[in-house]
Design an enzyme around this catalytic site. Sequence first.
Site, PDB file in Angstrom:
ATOM      1  N   SER A 166      60.783   1.091 -71.455  1.00 49.87           N
ATOM      2  CA  SER A 166      60.378   0.096 -72.448  1.00 49.87           C
ATOM      3  C   SER A 166      58.922   0.349 -72.860  1.00 49.87           C
ATOM      4  O   SER A 166      58.567   1.461 -73.249  1.00 49.87           O
ATOM      5  CB  SER A 166      60.587  -1.311 -71.867  1.00 49.87           C
ATOM      6  N   ASP A 201      71.270  -0.261 -77.115  1.00 50.86           N
ATOM      7  CA  ASP A 201      69.937  -0.837 -76.924  1.00 50.86           C
ATOM      8  C   ASP A 201      69.148  -0.779 -78.227  1.00 50.86           C
ATOM      9  O   ASP A 201      69.022   0.282 -78.848  1.00 50.86           O
ATOM     10  CB  ASP A 201      69.210  -0.069 -75.817  1.00 50.86           C
ATOM     11  N   HIS A 254      69.237  -3.269 -72.418  1.00 51.67           N
ATOM     12  CA  HIS A 254      67.903  -2.688 -72.237  1.00 51.67           C
ATOM     13  C   HIS A 254      67.512  -2.551 -70.759  1.00 51.67           C
ATOM     14  O   HIS A 254      66.481  -1.968 -70.445  1.00 51.67           O
ATOM     15  CB  HIS A 254      66.872  -3.554 -72.967  1.00 51.67           C
TER      16      HIS A 254
END
Length: 525
Positions: free
Chosen positions: A326, A383, A438
């Site tokens: 991320s 995602d 995610h």
Amino acid sequence: MELLPSKKVTSGKMRRRSKTKRARKSGFSWSAIKKALSSAMKKHHLHMTCASSLKQLSGISDGGMVTPLQQLQSEEPKKHVSHGGKSLQSLMRVTYTAADFIDWGNHMTPTRSPREHISAKWREIHGQFNWENLLDPLHPWLRREIVKYGEFSQATYDAFDYDSFSDFCGSCRYNRHKLFDELHLTNHGYKVTKYIYAMTNIDVPSWFERANTGETWSKDSNWMGYVAVSSDNESQRIGRRDIVVAWRGTVAPSEWFLDMKASLEQIGEGGVKVESGFHTIYVSKSESTRYNKLSASEQAMEEVKRLLDFFKGRGEEVSLTVTGHSLGGALALLNAYEAASSLPDLDHISVISFGAPRVGNIAFRDKMNEMGVKILRVVVKQDIVPKLPGIICNKILRQIHALTRRLKWVYRHVGSELKLDMSLSPYLKREFDLLGFHNLEIYLHLTDGYVGKRLKFRWNARRDLALVNKSSDMLIEELRIPECWYQVPNKGLVFNSHGRWVKPCRDQEDIPSPFGEAPKLDFTA
């Protein structure tokens, strides 16, 4: 008369198919996405998610999706639901059942694949030829290396103190000497040498409340990651001394949705620009703080240079591998860019990121390629974060690529891509869950089972399935693994000798200190 129920069922199926077709045609609106995210975040704050909170949403519009198993295992043998003469279990190639997660006291299947001696091929595995012919099908040596660095990234979440009632909220729960021991990562053969801190007023979303009673360990900084280095034994196996920098992602991916108006900031010559928010996190510092008199960038680079000088002085070949999930993947790119610009003695620099957003413009991409930084981006098809920033703008501009390919304000991904698909795993729910898509543990599960684009999920994947539900609810119900099971027992309270439930004091060695001396470099283990 017997045909009537059949007609009703058929009619119901046709209506559902019609709805599914309309949903596929229309897709999900941004309002639906924001509504789904808001609902999920209210139920599970921090980076955790429970897919059941979004059950009212329709399934993923993907032709590759299949119906979940209705009967995986029961206490008494029952006839499996069949389809075309074959059980759904055999069709889905399910290897594990609920019984595999009960400790019967016997020898269970190993959770890790064997590790080969890769010293002769390490440069190829780390992108010397941009992973040509190694991604499809995925080479088993590369798969295990990806999972290794992914677990280094996951450690930044597992050891992070999220508890807003804790006096040490925002710190690492363990000192660097104990980190890998506590998280069962010592088998990788690395030692942590330094922790990295970043300014909290930038990294933490508005709903993340720090302890507001009494003194806290720091009101200005968050633990953001660490630097580690391979031991002597591991260095012999992998063919060089490997320095790792692992960066933590955001506490919650909601920040990607809340800041769609990302701006680019110039960081180098030739029009090189990166997203300003990522860069601010990376370089922010303040003399008034205890932990960020040096920026996260300066802390990381100072330690990397110290390790590089030490091992180069012994005549060793030294690589730098930067990893993160991320936001951590974005910071990994900035870290690699800086290292390639200022540390010419490094023999190889690579980035292995998971679910990372776009970071810079095309000039940034070209500069990274020019400096020889090798980047492998692991993404999940479902995602949305890897499509940010610029999810709408970039999609439109892709249609007129000939006119826009040199525009300096257009975001571009860097490096090679390994794309995974949720639908390939027979163990995952078929539900629309933005946070679940995610989740880093989902990434590692899919990587462990990935063989190739047109091949089925690896039937002999070894990584522990229970880890998927560590901070999510994505495993099928039939496996009977509790959702979000990774948590501090009793929410951190302990029963003391006086018969009271109290918050324990941290061991002195686990209290973060900004004044730690540089460790003695001993890597004989």
